[in-house]
Design a protein around this motif. Structure first.
Motif, mmCIF file in Angstrom:
data_model
loop_
_atom_site.group_PDB
_atom_site.id
_atom_site.type_symbol
_atom_site.label_atom_id
_atom_site.label_comp_id
_atom_site.label_asym_id
_atom_site.label_seq_id
_atom_site.Cartn_x
_atom_site.Cartn_y
_atom_site.Cartn_z
ATOM 1 N N ASP A 94 19.912 99.220 56.010
ATOM 2 C CA ASP A 94 20.459 99.541 54.463
ATOM 3 C C ASP A 94 21.834 99.337 54.356
ATOM 4 N N SER A 95 22.580 98.840 55.310
ATOM 5 C CA SER A 95 24.030 98.793 55.062
ATOM 6 C C SER A 95 24.005 97.272 54.639
ATOM 7 N N GLU A 96 25.375 97.008 53.988
ATOM 8 C CA GLU A 96 25.507 95.535 53.445
ATOM 9 C C GLU A 96 25.541 94.737 54.635
#
Length: 132
Positions: A94-96
């Motif tokens: 879910d992180s960039e």
């Protein structure tokens, strides 16, 4: 230099030349030829053989060199997929950064899957062309 060496071999009548012949044709040093053919043999685009009756190496391209070069990429793709999977897990999906790696992972998984079918279809197509 590898591209020049490959082009010289591909366009030679026999599809094979010695290091000296390559250097002479391309007007390059023996070191330049050596480095280029080492790379080309590592990526399976050129094979090294002994010229019959001599101690000289002969470098050859084969008619099916593109197939061989792509087929050897499967293990490379597997390593990239494994490394990208680890990266996504480490960064979090879910992180960039995890999303960027995830998209890259999805691309390489797609390429890996498609490559197998593509190679199968090429083998069948070669038969229709009378190349096998």
């Amino acid at each position: 230099m590898p591209a020049r060496i490959f082009a010289a071999l591909l366009s030679s009548e026999a599809g094979a030349l010695t290091a000296a012949e390559l250097g002479e044709r391309l007007q390059v040093s023996p070191a330049a030829v050596s480095g280029a053919v080492r790379y080309l043999t590592q990526v399976h685009m050129v094979t090294r053989e002994r010229e019959p009756g001599t101690r000289r190496d002969l470098f050859r391209v084969h008619g099916n060199q593109w197939y061989e070069a792509l087929a050897s990429r499967d293990s490379v793709l597997k390593r990239w997929v494994d490394a990208l999977t680890d990266g996504v897990e480490s960064l979090g999906p879910d992180s960039e950064a995890g999303r960027r790696l995830g998209e890259t992972l999805a691309f390489f998984e797609f390429v890996q899957t498609e490559l197998g079918g593509l190679m199968d279809r090429w083998r069948e197509h070669r038969k229709t062309l009378g190349l096998d």
